[in-house]
Design a protein around this motif. Structure first.
Motif, PDB file in Angstrom:
ATOM      1  N   ALA A 106      48.757  47.481  44.495  1.00  0.00           N
ATOM      2  CA  ALA A 106      48.617  46.982  45.860  1.00  0.00           C
ATOM      3  C   ALA A 106      47.299  46.254  46.054  1.00  0.00           C
ATOM      4  O   ALA A 106      47.214  45.269  46.802  1.00  0.00           O
ATOM      5  CB  ALA A 106      48.736  48.144  46.849  1.00  0.00           C
ATOM      6  N   TRP A 107      46.237  46.728  45.393  1.00  0.00           N
ATOM      7  CA  TRP A 107      44.931  46.085  45.498  1.00  0.00           C
ATOM      8  C   TRP A 107      45.004  44.608  45.104  1.00  0.00           C
ATOM      9  O   TRP A 107      44.404  43.743  45.737  1.00  0.00           O
ATOM     10  CB  TRP A 107      43.928  46.811  44.601  1.00  0.00           C
ATOM     11  CG  TRP A 107      42.604  46.111  44.478  1.00  0.00           C
ATOM     12  CD1 TRP A 107      42.264  45.113  43.613  1.00  0.00           C
ATOM     13  CD2 TRP A 107      41.441  46.349  45.279  1.00  0.00           C
ATOM     14  NE1 TRP A 107      40.968  44.732  43.805  1.00  0.00           N
ATOM     15  CE2 TRP A 107      40.435  45.466  44.825  1.00  0.00           C
ATOM     16  CE3 TRP A 107      41.151  47.223  46.319  1.00  0.00           C
ATOM     17  CZ2 TRP A 107      39.170  45.436  45.389  1.00  0.00           C
ATOM     18  CZ3 TRP A 107      39.879  47.194  46.875  1.00  0.00           C
ATOM     19  CH2 TRP A 107      38.912  46.311  46.418  1.00  0.00           C
ATOM     20  N   PHE A 108      45.764  44.321  44.064  1.00  0.00           N
ATOM     21  CA  PHE A 108      45.850  42.946  43.570  1.00  0.00           C
ATOM     22  C   PHE A 108      46.890  42.108  44.307  1.00  0.00           C
ATOM     23  O   PHE A 108      46.784  40.878  44.319  1.00  0.00           O
ATOM     24  CB  PHE A 108      46.181  42.951  42.071  1.00  0.00           C
ATOM     25  CG  PHE A 108      45.076  43.476  41.213  1.00  0.00           C
ATOM     26  CD1 PHE A 108      43.971  42.690  40.924  1.00  0.00           C
ATOM     27  CD2 PHE A 108      45.122  44.761  40.698  1.00  0.00           C
ATOM     28  CE1 PHE A 108      42.937  43.172  40.126  1.00  0.00           C
ATOM     29  CE2 PHE A 108      44.099  45.256  39.912  1.00  0.00           C
ATOM     30  CZ  PHE A 108      43.002  44.458  39.621  1.00  0.00           C
ATOM     31  N   VAL A 109      47.863  42.745  44.928  1.00  0.00           N
ATOM     32  CA  VAL A 109      49.029  42.013  45.415  1.00  0.00           C
ATOM     33  C   VAL A 109      49.121  41.929  46.934  1.00  0.00           C
ATOM     34  O   VAL A 109      49.506  40.890  47.480  1.00  0.00           O
ATOM     35  CB  VAL A 109      50.326  42.650  44.845  1.00  0.00           C
ATOM     36  CG1 VAL A 109      51.555  42.074  45.511  1.00  0.00           C
ATOM     37  CG2 VAL A 109      50.377  42.444  43.340  1.00  0.00           C
ATOM     38  N   LEU A 110      48.790  42.999  47.644  1.00  0.00           N
ATOM     39  CA  LEU A 110      49.050  43.033  49.083  1.00  0.00           C
ATOM     40  C   LEU A 110      47.990  42.278  49.872  1.00  0.00           C
ATOM     41  O   LEU A 110      46.787  42.417  49.630  1.00  0.00           O
ATOM     42  CB  LEU A 110      49.122  44.475  49.583  1.00  0.00           C
ATOM     43  CG  LEU A 110      50.263  45.341  49.041  1.00  0.00           C
ATOM     44  CD1 LEU A 110      50.310  46.668  49.797  1.00  0.00           C
ATOM     45  CD2 LEU A 110      51.603  44.633  49.145  1.00  0.00           C
ATOM     46  N   LEU A 111      48.448  41.504  50.836  1.00  0.00           N
ATOM     47  CA  LEU A 111      47.540  40.839  51.759  1.00  0.00           C
ATOM     48  C   LEU A 111      46.807  41.878  52.612  1.00  0.00           C
ATOM     49  O   LEU A 111      47.266  43.019  52.734  1.00  0.00           O
ATOM     50  CB  LEU A 111      48.324  39.885  52.659  1.00  0.00           C
ATOM     51  CG  LEU A 111      49.034  38.728  51.962  1.00  0.00           C
ATOM     52  CD1 LEU A 111      49.770  37.878  52.989  1.00  0.00           C
ATOM     53  CD2 LEU A 111      48.063  37.881  51.169  1.00  0.00           C
ATOM     54  N   PRO A 112      45.676  41.503  53.214  1.00  0.00           N
ATOM     55  CA  PRO A 112      44.874  42.495  53.940  1.00  0.00           C
ATOM     56  C   PRO A 112      45.631  43.302  54.982  1.00  0.00           C
ATOM     57  O   PRO A 112      45.501  44.534  55.030  1.00  0.00           O
ATOM     58  CB  PRO A 112      43.782  41.634  54.578  1.00  0.00           C
ATOM     59  CG  PRO A 112      43.586  40.531  53.602  1.00  0.00           C
ATOM     60  CD  PRO A 112      44.971  40.220  53.095  1.00  0.00           C
ATOM     61  N   PHE A 113      46.407  42.636  55.840  1.00  0.00           N
ATOM     62  CA  PHE A 113      47.143  43.397  56.851  1.00  0.00           C
ATOM     63  C   PHE A 113      48.125  44.354  56.184  1.00  0.00           C
ATOM     64  O   PHE A 113      48.244  45.523  56.573  1.00  0.00           O
ATOM     65  CB  PHE A 113      47.891  42.450  57.791  1.00  0.00           C
ATOM     66  CG  PHE A 113      48.715  43.164  58.823  1.00  0.00           C
ATOM     67  CD1 PHE A 113      48.100  43.786  59.900  1.00  0.00           C
ATOM     68  CD2 PHE A 113      50.095  43.233  58.715  1.00  0.00           C
ATOM     69  CE1 PHE A 113      48.851  44.456  60.858  1.00  0.00           C
ATOM     70  CE2 PHE A 113      50.849  43.894  59.661  1.00  0.00           C
ATOM     71  CZ  PHE A 113      50.225  44.510  60.738  1.00  0.00           C
ATOM     72  N   SER A 117      40.346  49.891  57.774  1.00  0.00           N
ATOM     73  CA  SER A 117      39.552  48.712  57.450  1.00  0.00           C
ATOM     74  C   SER A 117      40.337  47.468  57.839  1.00  0.00           C
ATOM     75  O   SER A 117      41.424  47.546  58.386  1.00  0.00           O
ATOM     76  CB  SER A 117      39.249  48.674  55.948  1.00  0.00           C
ATOM     77  OG  SER A 117      40.419  48.335  55.221  1.00  0.00           O
ATOM     78  N   GLU A 118      39.769  46.326  57.534  1.00  0.00           N
ATOM     79  CA  GLU A 118      40.465  45.069  57.773  1.00  0.00           C
ATOM     80  C   GLU A 118      41.286  44.645  56.555  1.00  0.00           C
ATOM     81  O   GLU A 118      41.767  43.517  56.493  1.00  0.00           O
ATOM     82  CB  GLU A 118      39.463  43.968  58.130  1.00  0.00           C
ATOM     83  CG  GLU A 118      38.792  44.177  59.476  1.00  0.00           C
ATOM     84  CD  GLU A 118      39.804  44.249  60.616  1.00  0.00           C
ATOM     85  OE1 GLU A 118      40.681  43.364  60.692  1.00  0.00           O
ATOM     86  OE2 GLU A 118      39.727  45.202  61.420  1.00  0.00           O
ATOM     87  N   GLY A 119      41.428  45.538  55.592  1.00  0.00           N
ATOM     88  CA  GLY A 119      42.259  45.231  54.438  1.00  0.00           C
ATOM     89  C   GLY A 119      41.579  44.407  53.368  1.00  0.00           C
ATOM     90  O   GLY A 119      42.242  43.853  52.491  1.00  0.00           O
ATOM     91  N   LEU A 120      40.244  44.275  53.447  1.00  0.00           N
ATOM     92  CA  LEU A 120      39.455  43.605  52.408  1.00  0.00           C
ATOM     93  C   LEU A 120      39.924  42.166  52.158  1.00  0.00           C
ATOM     94  O   LEU A 120      40.390  41.817  51.064  1.00  0.00           O
ATOM     95  CB  LEU A 120      39.518  44.420  51.105  1.00  0.00           C
ATOM     96  CG  LEU A 120      39.120  45.894  51.245  1.00  0.00           C
ATOM     97  CD1 LEU A 120      39.366  46.635  49.939  1.00  0.00           C
ATOM     98  CD2 LEU A 120      37.670  46.023  51.675  1.00  0.00           C
ATOM     99  N   PRO A 121      39.808  41.284  53.149  1.00  0.00           N
ATOM    100  CA  PRO A 121      40.283  39.903  52.985  1.00  0.00           C
ATOM    101  C   PRO A 121      39.521  39.118  51.936  1.00  0.00           C
ATOM    102  O   PRO A 121      40.018  38.095  51.447  1.00  0.00           O
ATOM    103  CB  PRO A 121      40.089  39.293  54.383  1.00  0.00           C
ATOM    104  CG  PRO A 121      39.056  40.150  55.039  1.00  0.00           C
ATOM    105  CD  PRO A 121      39.264  41.522  54.490  1.00  0.00           C
ATOM    106  N   GLY A 122      38.307  39.560  51.570  1.00  0.00           N
ATOM    107  CA  GLY A 122      37.539  38.845  50.569  1.00  0.00           C
ATOM    108  C   GLY A 122      38.181  38.803  49.205  1.00  0.00           C
ATOM    109  O   GLY A 122      37.701  38.082  48.319  1.00  0.00           O
ATOM    110  N   ARG A 123      39.258  39.544  49.007  1.00  0.00           N
ATOM    111  CA  ARG A 123      39.952  39.519  47.718  1.00  0.00           C
ATOM    112  C   ARG A 123      40.672  38.194  47.476  1.00  0.00           C
ATOM    113  O   ARG A 123      41.109  37.917  46.355  1.00  0.00           O
ATOM    114  CB  ARG A 123      40.980  40.649  47.659  1.00  0.00           C
ATOM    115  CG  ARG A 123      40.402  42.058  47.677  1.00  0.00           C
ATOM    116  CD  ARG A 123      41.496  43.108  47.739  1.00  0.00           C
ATOM    117  NE  ARG A 123      42.214  43.081  48.998  1.00  0.00           N
ATOM    118  CZ  ARG A 123      43.520  43.256  49.138  1.00  0.00           C
ATOM    119  NH1 ARG A 123      44.271  43.444  48.074  1.00  0.00           N
ATOM    120  NH2 ARG A 123      44.083  43.223  50.327  1.00  0.00           N
TER     121      ARG A 123
END
Length: 671
Positions: free
Chosen positions: A94-101, A370-376
């Protein structure tokens, strides 16, 4: 505990697990012809009820009690290690694939699944704009939560009624019947509740429990007649091949696979072709890996779907299936089996499980809040990623009066406090514009009310039947329309009315583009003024005229918002994923799914345009223009200056609503 004649290993039940899990997996992989594969879960419920019922009843009958500690340790040993491993691996994916929301939502899913409340979470999450089910990596854990809740309730119930053991089967049968009746009743009110919540699924598990107890007490040999096995497998197969997903399930339809599973277990020791097949090596193999296969297959499907923006392709299905089987076999061999055989002593197992679950929940909570870490993800995708949260709104001011003019429906104050000067009434499009109208009302110092119901046309004189609504929701829609008309007349401070709706949907009867599968049918109320037996387009036009003519005298001014143009194939979530994983760029996106020609919209909006032109000729009626803001002379767009205005193909985002809020100025101050 040693096996009694009624708790000994029965290989045909492992074979029945294969019958349960394979349709579920193939259905989730999108294999055609298995539209009812989801009924495998119902078969699992019966199996679980039978096995746990057999074990607990044998212990209760032999010792007069049930050792809860030992029972729960066995459940942890059987279920927790494989789940925890799957959850940790899915988290990494999920860390690599899911968008922040989606990653933020996944954190909530992970917490709920780990504490075995996934079914409650998904029930609460089953809203109008929730994330599509095929994109939720832990959705399948709802059924595990139902079973875990059953594992808590059943032993406590048996212990509590132990002194009345002679009457326990009757009590359990009564509870099962009540659960089934509750399920049928809930189907008319809230199908998601009937689907997800334990009280309305308990009857399926109790069917297995009652079979186990009756068999134990009567000394059944589980040999009755070969016909039972054939009928049982036919019922399950019929459900798998003939049923379709929808709001009719579970309900009475669930009786079919449940009855099939009961019949097969009841005659499981009979020597017939069905049972021999269930005891064959392929069936036993899939039965033995069934728990791991159920755990692992769904995250694989959903993470791939999230990554590529589409369901598995035809060539991907066998690859996924092979990978899921291989991972499940490894899980069985190196995780399930060692722990089941006592890899850790009981309390060491419990403390280790507690520590691992706590770590998992702590990490998940950090994502959930959190905001889902958009910086990824790359900067080009971030405006679209932000727009995927474009339907999160604050409804804390809303109330549902129990009496008075607005009794029975939810009303939401907007703008400053005070007697409402205007009313915004509509469907989900009214909700979509909520933030914009609210801010504009505050800026104009004009208090107002917002009333909206998804899929409920703000039209008098008609009833609606819709794909995604239940009879109870349709009846509530009809009542709410009446309440709005009566409440408007009884609230003299309201001087202006704004009607907002997805007019093309009601006029044409279907969605379009990405939501073309949706449909809605309007019909004239039997006791109303509109003529029956006419086309939906004509009925829509008459209903709009009738609504305006009826409500206009109750206010000083009546406004109708021109519907936002439908951008047929646009979706902010799809756009964000495509940009995040470099499948497209912004320019290409805008040139393809991000816009539509006005010529393409002409036929779709012809009836609506004519109807709006007709009512605008009446004094005191104003149609608010949106198309000049969202369209050029040739095209209508979902994105402007790099900012998405649309959430899906027909709803604006909060950002879009805020940027368009000046459109509502005439409603706020009059004209």
């Amino acid at each position: 505990m040693s096996h009694t004649p009624h708790t000994r290993y029965r290989p045909e039940i492992d074979g029945l697990r294969a019958v349960a899990v394979l349709p579920v997996v193939l259905y989730h992989f999108g294999v055609s012809g298995l539209d009812g594969g989801f009924v495998g879960v119902d078969v699992f419920f019966v199996i679980s009820g039978f096995l746990i019922g057999s074990i607990l009843w044998a212990e209760l009958d032999t010792t007069g009690t049930i050792k809860l500690g030992a029972f729960f340790v066995r459940r942890i040993r059987r279920l927790a290690p494989a789940y925890l491993l799957m959850a940790f691996v899915t988290l990494i994916g999920a860390w690599f694939v899911l968008l922040p929301f989606d990653f933020r939502e996944f954190g909530q899913e992970l917490v709920a699944a780990t504490v075995y409340l996934a079914n409650v979470h998904y029930f609460n999450d089953a809203g109008y704009f929730d994330q599509a089910s095929e994109l939720k990596p832990l959705l399948h854990t709802w059924s595990l939560a139902v079973e875990e809740q059953f594992y808590i309730v059943l032993p406590l119930l048996l212990i509590g009624l132990a002194r009345w053991r002679a009457h326990l089967p009757v009590v359990l049968i009564i509870l099962g019947v009540l659960s089934l009746l509750g399920c049928l009743w809930m189907m008319t009110i809230s199908p998601p509740a009937a689907f997800y919540l334990f009280p309305f699924r308990a009857w399926e598990l109790l069917a297995g429990v009652c079979l186990a107890i009756v068999g134990y007490r009567r000394g059944l040999t589980w040999r009755v007649h070969a016909a039972l096995s054939w009928v049982g497998i036919a019922l399950i197969a019929g459900a798998v091949f003939l049923f379709e997903a929808g709001d009719h399930f579970p309900g009475l339809y669930a009786l079919v696979p449940v009855a099939g599973a009961v019949l097969i277990i009841l005659n499981g020791q009979d020597d017939n072709l069905v049972n021999r097949t269930l005891c064959s090596r392929p069936a036993l193999f899939f039965g033995l890996i069934s728990y791991s296969l159920y755990l692992w297959h769904w995250p694989m499907v959903t993470l791939l779907h999230n990554y590529q923006g589409a369901a598995p392709t035809l060539w991907q299905i066998p690859v996924l299936l092979g990978a899921a089987i291989a991972v499940s076999w490894l899980s069985l061999k190196y995780v399930e089996t060692p722990f089941r055989r006592g890899a850790l002593p009981g309390w060491h197992l419990v403390t280790s499980y507690g520590a691992a679950a706590t770590a998992l929940v702590a990490g998940a909570l950090s994502f959930a809040f959190s905001e889902g870490l958009p910086g990824r993800f790359p900067s080009e995708a971030r405006p679209f990623i932000a727009a995927t949260r474009g339907f999160i709104q604050d409804w804390s001011r809303c109330t549902q009066p129990q009496d008075g003019a607005w009794a029975g429906i939810e009303i939401c104050p907007i703008g400053p406090d005070g007697p409402p000067q205007f009313l915004v009434w509509g469907d989900s499009h009214a909700r979509a514009f909520k933030e914009g109208v609210d801010l504009a009302a505050s800026e104009a110092d004009a208090p107002g009310l917002l009333i909206w119901h998804a899929g409920c046309p703000p039209l008098l004189g008609v009833l609606k039947d819709e794909l995604v609504s239940t009879p109870a929701q349709e009846a509530f829609c009809a009542r709410s329309v009446d309440v709005v008309a009566e409440g408007l007349a009884a609230t003299p401070s309201i001087e202006r009315l704004l009607m907002i709706g997805r007019w093309s949907y009601y006029a044409e009867g279907t969605g379009t583009g990405a939501d073309s599968h949706n449909w809605i049918t309007l019909e004239a109320r039997p006791d109303g003024p509109l003529a029956p037996d006419q086309t939906q387009q004509d009925l829509f036009t008459q209903a709009l005229e009738h609504t305006v003519a009826t409500l206009a005298p109750k206010v000083e001014q009546l406004f109708v918002l021109e519907q936002v143009p439908e951008i047929f194939d646009y979706s902010t979530r799809d756009a964000a994923r495509a940009l995040a994983f470099n499948r497209t760029d912004t320019a290409t996106l805008l040139a393809t799914t991000g816009q539509v020609t006005r010529d393409a919209l002409q036929d779709r909006f012809a009836t609506v345009s004519a109807a709006l032109s007709l009512i605008e000729q009446s004094p005191g009626i104003t149609v608010l223009d949106l198309w000049s803001r969202l369209c050029s002379d040739t095209h209508c767009s979902a994105v402007f200056d790099g900012t998405p205005y649309y959430f899906d193909n027909n709803h604006v985002t909060n950002t879009g609503a805020l940027l368009l809020r000046d459109v509502f100025q005439p409603v706020l101050v009059g004209q």
